[in-house]
Design a protein around this motif. Structure first.
Motif, short mmCIF file in Angstrom:
data_model
loop_
_atom_site.label_atom_id
_atom_site.label_comp_id
_atom_site.label_asym_id
_atom_site.label_seq_id
_atom_site.Cartn_x
_atom_site.Cartn_y
_atom_site.Cartn_z
N UNK A 216 0.84 -1.20 0.00
CA UNK A 216 0.00 0.00 0.00
C UNK A 216 0.87 1.25 0.00
N UNK A 217 2.00 1.18 0.73
CA UNK A 217 2.92 2.34 0.74
C UNK A 217 3.49 2.56 -0.66
N UNK A 218 3.73 1.48 -1.40
CA UNK A 218 4.16 1.62 -2.80
C UNK A 218 3.10 2.36 -3.60
N UNK A 219 1.83 1.99 -3.40
CA UNK A 219 0.73 2.61 -4.14
C UNK A 219 0.62 4.11 -3.86
N UNK A 220 0.96 4.49 -2.64
CA UNK A 220 0.90 5.90 -2.26
C UNK A 220 1.77 6.75 -3.19
N UNK A 221 2.92 6.22 -3.58
CA UNK A 221 3.81 6.97 -4.47
C UNK A 221 3.13 7.29 -5.80
N UNK A 222 2.33 6.35 -6.28
CA UNK A 222 1.61 6.58 -7.53
C UNK A 222 0.59 7.69 -7.39
N UNK A 223 -0.12 7.72 -6.26
CA UNK A 223 -1.12 8.77 -6.05
C UNK A 223 -0.47 10.13 -5.86
N UNK A 224 0.71 10.16 -5.27
CA UNK A 224 1.41 11.44 -5.11
C UNK A 224 1.71 12.08 -6.47
N UNK A 225 1.98 11.23 -7.47
CA UNK A 225 2.28 11.75 -8.82
C UNK A 225 1.01 12.17 -9.56
N UNK A 226 -0.14 11.62 -9.17
CA UNK A 226 -1.37 11.91 -9.89
C UNK A 226 -2.18 13.08 -9.30
N UNK A 227 -2.04 13.29 -8.01
CA UNK A 227 -2.82 14.35 -7.36
C UNK A 227 -2.38 15.73 -7.82
N UNK A 232 -1.36 17.24 -3.43
CA UNK A 232 -0.19 16.40 -3.19
C UNK A 232 0.68 16.97 -2.07
N UNK A 233 0.85 18.29 -2.05
CA UNK A 233 1.65 18.94 -1.00
C UNK A 233 0.99 18.72 0.36
#
Length: 287
Positions: A216-227, A232-233
């Motif tokens: 799930x922590x890996x998935x968070x990185x993907x959402x950081x790039x999409x938000x 994102x900040x």
């Protein structure tokens, strides 16, 4: 049973109606303060009880309190439904007051059987039932996530303000993306909070679940790039705090127990993110 219920609910015995659910209902005392229907069942569970107390009964114990009192009064273990989720294991209390969790299997036959197939503590009345950890109990536990909750509130304030200069408007798509991202942040924070609380209330945590959460922590990185940038900040502000908590509560996993890359050649290794190379000490899956 009538005497036991009268004692627990502190009502006269004459105000307790006990009846076989499949028996003759003509002589029932329908206005009784406390009513109990019982059914004989198959399996290593013998009787199923459906108990109701009128609102006028002042003594209204919780299900856990009632079950403990009933077990003590009738001298046999009592099962009661889990508080977390129907998918979790039942609670079981002995006459001595020992509370544990029990996996209950129910058949779909015309006359279903109810069988306790695993318990987390040895139960003298169930000597042949295996004693083991029940992962479903851990998965359904309620763990507070104050940082993730704060992100939800901060995001709502940002959306109400119009999104800020870097994000003129929070669209429904962005709101949904933020909601999912928050769920992953919540799962990540739960792991850190469990470590902070020494893995209570169960005192252990499956390695399979640990790796799942790191995913799930890996998935968070993907959402950081999409938000959008302003979201994102905001999101990263809370993520950094959870990351710091996780680092504080873990040690370097020099043996790569979590990654478990022992069978892979060095040349074929794909380096994972830093969180995959940290683990709790002691390891909760060995408890």
């Amino acid at each position: 049973m009538a005497e036991a219920l009268a004692e627990i609910f502190q009502v006269p015995v004459k105000e307790v109606d006990v009846a076989d659910a499949d028996g003759d209902q003509e002589d029932r005392y329908w206005d009784a303060l406390v009513s109990c229907e019982y059914s004989h069942v198959h399996g290593n569970v013998s009787i199923s009880l459906d108990i109701y107390a009128q609102d006028s009964v002042k003594q209204q114990p919780t299900e856990a309190q009632f079950s403990a009192a009933l077990a003590r009064r009738i001298g046999t273990p009592v099962l009661y439904p889990p508080q977390e989720s129907p998918l979790s294991a039942h609670s079981l209390v002995t006459p001595e007051g020992v509370v544990t969790r029990a996996r209950l299997d129910e058949t779909e036959d015309e006359e279903p059987s109810f069988t306790v197939v695993a318990v987390e503590t040895f139960i003298e009345n169930l000597p042949d039932v295996p004693v083991t950890h029940l992962p479903e109990v851990v998965r359904e536990q309620k763990i507070a996530t104050p940082l993730s909750d704060s992100f939800t509130e901060a995001f709502k304030a940002l959306a109400d303000s119009g999104g800020g200069p870097e994000c003129p408007a929070i669209t429904a798509e962005v709101a949904e993306m933020a909601r999912v991202a928050r769920s992953y942040l919540g799962a990540w924070e739960k792991l850190a909070r469990r470590a902070e609380g020494n893995w209570e209330p169960s005192g252990w945590f499956p390695l399979e679940f640990y790796r799942e959460t790191l995913g799930y922590r890996d998935d968070i990185e993907g959402y950081l790039r999409q938000l959008p940038e302003s979201v994102a900040v905001l999101y990263k502000r809370y993520l950094d705090k959870v990351d710091s908590l996780y680092k504080e509560l873990t040690v370097e996993d020099k043996e790569h127990v979590v990654v478990d890359d022992r069978d892979e050649s060095t040349a074929g290794l794909v380096q994972k993110a830093w969180w995959w190379y940290r683990r709790p000490e002691p390891m909760p899956w060995e408890s």
